[in-house]
Design a protein around this motif. Structure first.
Motif, PDB file in Angstrom:
ATOM      1  N   VAL A 266       0.830  -1.213   0.000  1.00  0.00           N
ATOM      2  CA  VAL A 266       0.000   0.000   0.000  1.00  0.00           C
ATOM      3  C   VAL A 266       0.865   1.265   0.000  1.00  0.00           C
ATOM      4  CG1 VAL A 266      -2.110   1.011   0.952  1.00  0.00           C
ATOM      5  CG2 VAL A 266      -1.585  -1.369   1.440  1.00  0.00           C
ATOM      6  N   PHE A 267       1.995   1.214  -0.686  1.00  0.00           N
ATOM      7  CA  PHE A 267       2.931   2.328  -0.831  1.00  0.00           C
ATOM      8  C   PHE A 267       3.542   2.801   0.493  1.00  0.00           C
ATOM      9  CE2 PHE A 267       0.277   2.573  -4.637  1.00  0.00           C
ATOM     10  CZ  PHE A 267       1.260   2.467  -5.605  1.00  0.00           C
ATOM     11  N   ILE A 268       3.381   2.009   1.533  1.00  0.00           N
ATOM     12  CA  ILE A 268       3.999   2.364   2.819  1.00  0.00           C
ATOM     13  C   ILE A 268       5.521   2.454   2.688  1.00  0.00           C
ATOM     14  CG2 ILE A 268       4.398   1.568   5.201  1.00  0.00           C
ATOM     15  CD1 ILE A 268       1.477   0.580   5.162  1.00  0.00           C
ATOM     16  N   PRO A 269       6.196   1.586   1.912  1.00  0.00           N
ATOM     17  CA  PRO A 269       7.646   1.701   1.805  1.00  0.00           C
ATOM     18  C   PRO A 269       8.157   3.032   1.238  1.00  0.00           C
ATOM     19  CG  PRO A 269       6.985  -0.487   1.163  1.00  0.00           C
ATOM     20  CD  PRO A 269       5.721   0.319   1.328  1.00  0.00           C
ATOM     21  N   VAL A 270       7.369   3.736   0.462  1.00  0.00           N
ATOM     22  CA  VAL A 270       7.811   5.041  -0.036  1.00  0.00           C
ATOM     23  C   VAL A 270       7.325   6.169   0.879  1.00  0.00           C
ATOM     24  CG1 VAL A 270       5.944   5.597  -1.656  1.00  0.00           C
ATOM     25  CG2 VAL A 270       8.249   6.355  -2.135  1.00  0.00           C
ATOM     26  N   LEU A 271       6.180   5.992   1.491  1.00  0.00           N
ATOM     27  CA  LEU A 271       5.637   7.037   2.370  1.00  0.00           C
ATOM     28  C   LEU A 271       6.321   7.061   3.737  1.00  0.00           C
ATOM     29  CD1 LEU A 271       1.849   6.610   1.561  1.00  0.00           C
ATOM     30  CD2 LEU A 271       3.404   8.391   0.736  1.00  0.00           C
ATOM     31  N   LEU A 272       6.732   5.904   4.222  1.00  0.00           N
ATOM     32  CA  LEU A 272       7.324   5.816   5.552  1.00  0.00           C
ATOM     33  C   LEU A 272       8.639   6.582   5.675  1.00  0.00           C
ATOM     34  CD1 LEU A 272       6.483   4.602   8.222  1.00  0.00           C
ATOM     35  CD2 LEU A 272       7.627   2.501   7.584  1.00  0.00           C
ATOM     36  N   PRO A 273       9.598   6.417   4.765  1.00  0.00           N
ATOM     37  CA  PRO A 273      10.833   7.197   4.929  1.00  0.00           C
ATOM     38  C   PRO A 273      10.608   8.697   4.756  1.00  0.00           C
ATOM     39  CG  PRO A 273      10.916   5.970   2.879  1.00  0.00           C
ATOM     40  CD  PRO A 273       9.700   5.495   3.633  1.00  0.00           C
ATOM     41  N   LEU A 274       9.680   9.083   3.883  1.00  0.00           N
ATOM     42  CA  LEU A 274       9.379  10.510   3.739  1.00  0.00           C
ATOM     43  C   LEU A 274       8.828  11.076   5.046  1.00  0.00           C
ATOM     44  CD1 LEU A 274       7.753  10.500   0.186  1.00  0.00           C
ATOM     45  CD2 LEU A 274       9.951  11.519   0.826  1.00  0.00           C
ATOM     46  N   SER A 275       7.906  10.326   5.659  1.00  0.00           N
ATOM     47  CA  SER A 275       7.335  10.760   6.936  1.00  0.00           C
ATOM     48  C   SER A 275       8.388  10.779   8.037  1.00  0.00           C
ATOM     49  CB  SER A 275       6.201   9.812   7.351  1.00  0.00           C
ATOM     50  OG  SER A 275       5.207   9.782   6.371  1.00  0.00           O
ATOM     51  N   ALA A 276       9.219   9.766   8.065  1.00  0.00           N
ATOM     52  CA  ALA A 276      10.255   9.688   9.100  1.00  0.00           C
ATOM     53  C   ALA A 276      11.278  10.811   8.937  1.00  0.00           C
ATOM     54  CB  ALA A 276      10.946   8.329   9.047  1.00  0.00           C
ATOM     55  N   LEU A 277      11.687  11.093   7.712  1.00  0.00           N
ATOM     56  CA  LEU A 277      12.638  12.191   7.490  1.00  0.00           C
ATOM     57  C   LEU A 277      12.046  13.513   7.956  1.00  0.00           C
ATOM     58  CD1 LEU A 277      14.039  11.147   4.004  1.00  0.00           C
ATOM     59  CD2 LEU A 277      15.356  11.310   6.132  1.00  0.00           C
ATOM     60  N   TYR A 278      10.791  13.731   7.642  1.00  0.00           N
ATOM     61  CA  TYR A 278      10.115  14.957   8.080  1.00  0.00           C
ATOM     62  C   TYR A 278      10.081  15.024   9.607  1.00  0.00           C
ATOM     63  CZ  TYR A 278       6.474  18.364   8.962  1.00  0.00           C
ATOM     64  OH  TYR A 278       5.770  19.433   9.450  1.00  0.00           O
ATOM     65  N   TRP A 279       9.669  13.931  10.253  1.00  0.00           N
ATOM     66  CA  TRP A 279       9.566  13.916  11.713  1.00  0.00           C
ATOM     67  C   TRP A 279      10.932  14.106  12.380  1.00  0.00           C
ATOM     68  CZ3 TRP A 279       7.154  14.821  15.887  1.00  0.00           C
ATOM     69  CH2 TRP A 279       7.558  14.268  17.098  1.00  0.00           C
ATOM     70  N   LEU A 280      11.938  13.430  11.878  1.00  0.00           N
ATOM     71  CA  LEU A 280      13.265  13.539  12.477  1.00  0.00           C
ATOM     72  C   LEU A 280      13.814  14.955  12.357  1.00  0.00           C
ATOM     73  CD1 LEU A 280      14.671  10.126  11.281  1.00  0.00           C
ATOM     74  CD2 LEU A 280      14.295  10.798  13.668  1.00  0.00           C
ATOM     75  N   ARG A 281      13.606  15.592  11.221  1.00  0.00           N
ATOM     76  CA  ARG A 281      14.070  16.973  11.047  1.00  0.00           C
ATOM     77  C   ARG A 281      13.252  17.929  11.919  1.00  0.00           C
ATOM     78  NH1 ARG A 281      18.095  18.459   7.754  1.00  0.00           N
ATOM     79  NH2 ARG A 281      16.911  20.250   7.096  1.00  0.00           N
ATOM     80  N   ARG A 282      11.958  17.699  11.981  1.00  0.00           N
ATOM     81  CA  ARG A 282      11.081  18.567  12.784  1.00  0.00           C
ATOM     82  C   ARG A 282      11.386  18.443  14.276  1.00  0.00           C
ATOM     83  NH1 ARG A 282       5.532  17.466  14.507  1.00  0.00           N
ATOM     84  NH2 ARG A 282       4.744  19.428  15.304  1.00  0.00           N
ATOM     85  N   SER A 283      11.603  17.216  14.745  1.00  0.00           N
ATOM     86  CA  SER A 283      11.889  17.032  16.163  1.00  0.00           C
ATOM     87  C   SER A 283      13.271  17.587  16.516  1.00  0.00           C
ATOM     88  CB  SER A 283      11.760  15.562  16.573  1.00  0.00           C
ATOM     89  OG  SER A 283      12.687  14.749  15.883  1.00  0.00           O
ATOM     90  N   ALA A 284      14.207  17.548  15.582  1.00  0.00           N
ATOM     91  CA  ALA A 284      15.530  18.136  15.826  1.00  0.00           C
ATOM     92  C   ALA A 284      15.398  19.644  15.952  1.00  0.00           C
ATOM     93  CB  ALA A 284      16.487  17.788  14.698  1.00  0.00           C
ATOM     94  N   ALA A 285      14.588  20.266  15.091  1.00  0.00           N
ATOM     95  CA  ALA A 285      14.372  21.704  15.160  1.00  0.00           C
ATOM     96  C   ALA A 285      13.685  22.091  16.469  1.00  0.00           C
ATOM     97  CB  ALA A 285      13.556  22.180  13.967  1.00  0.00           C
ATOM     98  N   ALA A 286      12.756  21.256  16.924  1.00  0.00           N
ATOM     99  CA  ALA A 286      12.063  21.527  18.191  1.00  0.00           C
ATOM    100  C   ALA A 286      13.032  21.454  19.365  1.00  0.00           C
ATOM    101  CB  ALA A 286      10.919  20.541  18.387  1.00  0.00           C
ATOM    102  N   ASP A 287      13.985  20.523  19.317  1.00  0.00           N
ATOM    103  CA  ASP A 287      14.992  20.407  20.375  1.00  0.00           C
ATOM    104  C   ASP A 287      15.874  21.655  20.412  1.00  0.00           C
ATOM    105  OD1 ASP A 287      14.107  17.984  21.245  1.00  0.00           O
ATOM    106  OD2 ASP A 287      15.703  16.822  20.297  1.00  0.00           O
ATOM    107  N   VAL A 288      16.223  22.186  19.244  1.00  0.00           N
ATOM    108  CA  VAL A 288      17.053  23.386  19.190  1.00  0.00           C
ATOM    109  C   VAL A 288      16.291  24.576  19.783  1.00  0.00           C
ATOM    110  CG1 VAL A 288      18.103  25.061  17.614  1.00  0.00           C
ATOM    111  CG2 VAL A 288      18.459  22.611  17.268  1.00  0.00           C
ATOM    112  N   ARG A 289      15.011  24.689  19.465  1.00  0.00           N
ATOM    113  CA  ARG A 289      14.205  25.797  19.994  1.00  0.00           C
ATOM    114  C   ARG A 289      14.043  25.704  21.519  1.00  0.00           C
ATOM    115  NH1 ARG A 289      11.215  24.795  15.279  1.00  0.00           N
ATOM    116  NH2 ARG A 289       9.712  23.567  16.430  1.00  0.00           N
ATOM    117  N   ARG A 290      14.000  24.461  22.038  1.00  0.00           N
ATOM    118  CA  ARG A 290      13.836  24.274  23.477  1.00  0.00           C
ATOM    119  C   ARG A 290      15.072  24.691  24.264  1.00  0.00           C
ATOM    120  NH1 ARG A 290      12.086  18.384  24.124  1.00  0.00           N
ATOM    121  NH2 ARG A 290      11.421  18.557  22.017  1.00  0.00           N
ATOM    122  N   ASP A 291      16.231  24.570  23.649  1.00  0.00           N
ATOM    123  CA  ASP A 291      17.493  24.892  24.359  1.00  0.00           C
ATOM    124  C   ASP A 291      17.670  26.336  24.619  1.00  0.00           C
ATOM    125  OD1 ASP A 291      18.162  22.277  24.543  1.00  0.00           O
ATOM    126  OD2 ASP A 291      19.428  22.287  22.765  1.00  0.00           O
TER     127      ASP A 291
END
Length: 142
Positions: A117-142
């Motif tokens: 169900v196209f999860i193999p292409v959607l999953l890394p895109l979602s994960a890359l977005y989340w990992l970058r977003r959570s890294a930015a949130a950590d920087v803002r928290r500091d």
């Protein structure tokens, strides 16, 4: 471990991160169980396809582990693996569309993951977005 360090570790598995862990966990089980069965019973029929499915399962397992582990090093490792996973999906997906004879049997990444169900292409895109977003949130928290 300080409270800030503990918060950073958990930040990968909160909210959307927990959903990613769940999806990656399901993909680990699906890809590895499928490839183990295929390699054990009919490896000579399509060794490349079955080996790629096993590789996908190992990549999914490492990403799942990295997300659960948390921390900055795990985030970077997950980013690299998600980028490699996306590249693999795009290369194998395109290859299976251009040359059907190269893969007598499908892989997890065939046709960009259409069999999953196209999860193999959607999953890394979602994960890359989340990992970058959570890294930015950590920087803002500091």
């Amino acid at each position: 471990m300080t409270a800030v360090a503990e918060d950073r570790r958990r930040s990968l598995v909160t909210g959307p991160g927990m959903l990613l862990v769940w999806f990656y966990g399901v993909m680990v089980v699906g890809a590895l169980s499928r490839s183990v069965y295929e390699i054990a019973t009919k490896f000579d029929h399509a060794p490349l396809a079955y080996s790629l499915s096993a590789l996908a399962g190992v990549v999914y397992a490492f990403i799942t582990y990295s997300l659960v582990r948390g921390g900055e090093r795990a985030r970077r490792a997950a980013l690299v693996c998600c980028a490699a996973e996306l590249a693999g999906v795009l290369v194998v997906g395109t290859w299976t569309l251009l040359d059907r004879s190269a893969f007598p049997e499908s892989t997890v990444w065939s046709d960009y993951g259409m069999g999953y169900v196209f999860i193999p292409v959607l999953l890394p895109l979602s994960a890359l977005y989340w990992l970058r977003r959570s890294a930015a949130a950590d920087v803002r928290r500091d």
